[in-house]
Motif scaffolding. Structure first.
Motif, short mmCIF file in Angstrom:
data_model
loop_
_atom_site.label_atom_id
_atom_site.label_comp_id
_atom_site.label_asym_id
_atom_site.label_seq_id
_atom_site.Cartn_x
_atom_site.Cartn_y
_atom_site.Cartn_z
N UNK A 139 -4.99 0.61 5.25
CA UNK A 139 -5.27 -0.54 4.39
C UNK A 139 -4.02 -0.93 3.60
N UNK A 140 -3.28 0.04 3.10
CA UNK A 140 -2.05 -0.25 2.37
C UNK A 140 -1.05 -0.98 3.26
N UNK A 141 -0.89 -0.49 4.48
CA UNK A 141 0.06 -1.09 5.41
C UNK A 141 -0.41 -2.49 5.82
N UNK A 142 -1.71 -2.65 6.01
CA UNK A 142 -2.26 -3.93 6.46
C UNK A 142 -1.87 -5.06 5.52
N UNK A 143 -1.81 -4.78 4.22
CA UNK A 143 -1.47 -5.81 3.24
C UNK A 143 -0.06 -6.35 3.41
N UNK A 144 0.80 -5.61 4.10
CA UNK A 144 2.20 -6.01 4.24
C UNK A 144 2.51 -6.62 5.61
N UNK A 145 1.51 -6.70 6.48
CA UNK A 145 1.74 -7.17 7.84
C UNK A 145 1.58 -8.68 7.97
N UNK A 146 2.34 -9.32 8.85
CA UNK A 146 2.19 -10.76 9.08
C UNK A 146 0.93 -11.07 9.87
#
Length: 237
Positions: free
Chosen positions: A172-179
């Protein structure tokens, strides 16, 4: 693209001077002004500003405490540009990952440098994600990521060169930074849609493939039942 900011400062004169200078930069807009840590914290969590202009000394509070407390809420932090009249705070600012340090009174040329550095960093983040591991920070190009998989409180990056990168962050943390070309297809998987070449709606799987340096990568990723309609809509299948 416009970039939002908040000002955390208890000196009215300093606020007005900063506002005056920031009006010269039309690509940046103000979300609010706060004089205490708790109000600023609520605004950051709620409004997600791109930049926080933070004074070190806030009456009986220390601006560094805002950053420390925010890290307990989220790992997706805004860019902190800190200001103070005390040069002794500079080293502490570096140690706490402050993006830029401005000495008071703020020189217009230094503010220009800070905002220019932010814009260059922002442009870089549109192509890369910064991930931290035990040996330091890595820049991973979005185009090099095939898919990501959750592994408890870790996230595993599956890359085009067949390498894997395990990062101590949740999916979830990583998802927020993905295009936008990255698609959550399962509670445990996010795929780079650019590498999807087939979707099996009956078996609820998607096939990813990539050829690099004479190596062929292929993988079948499950599609969660709750994600199937979204996958159909986004992938137009």
């Amino acid at each position: 693209m416009k970039h939002s900011y908040i000002i955390v400062e208890d000196n009215i004169g300093a606020v007005k001077n900063l506002q005056y200078e920031l009006k010269k930069y039309p690509d940046f807009y103000e979300l609010g002004i706060y004089s205490c840590i708790q109000d600023a914290l609520k605004s950051i969590v709620t409004n997600n500003p791109a930049i926080v202009f933070l004074d070190v000394t806030l009456e009986n509070e220390n601006g560094f405490d805002l950053l420390r407390e925010l890290k307990t809420y989220s790992s997706n932090l805004p860019c902190f540009i800190m200001s103070t009249g005390d040069k002794n705070h500079a080293m502490q600012a570096v140690n706490l990952d402050i993006f830029y340090f401005l000495e008071k009174p703020i020189e217009p040329s230094e503010l220009t440098k800070a905002l220019s550095k932010y814009l260059m960093s922002y442009k870089e983040t549109q192509q890369h994600i910064v991930v931290k591991e035990k040996n330091g920070s890595l820049l991973v190009r979005f185009a090099d990521i095939l898919y990501l998989k959750a592994d408890d409180n870790y996230c595993i990056f599956f890359l085009k060169d067949a390498n894997r990168l395990s990062v101590p962050r949740t999916l979830k943390d990583i998802e927020e930074k993905l295009p936008s070309n990255f698609l959550r297809v399962h509670r445990s998987y996010i795929v780079n849609a650019d590498h999807v070449n087939m979707i099996n709606k009956t078996e609820r799987t998607m096939h990813l493939s990539h050829t690099s340096s004479a190596k062929q990568f292929e993988s079948d990723i499950p599609i969660g039942e709750n994600y199937l309609e979204k996958v159909r809509f986004v992938m137009k299948v």
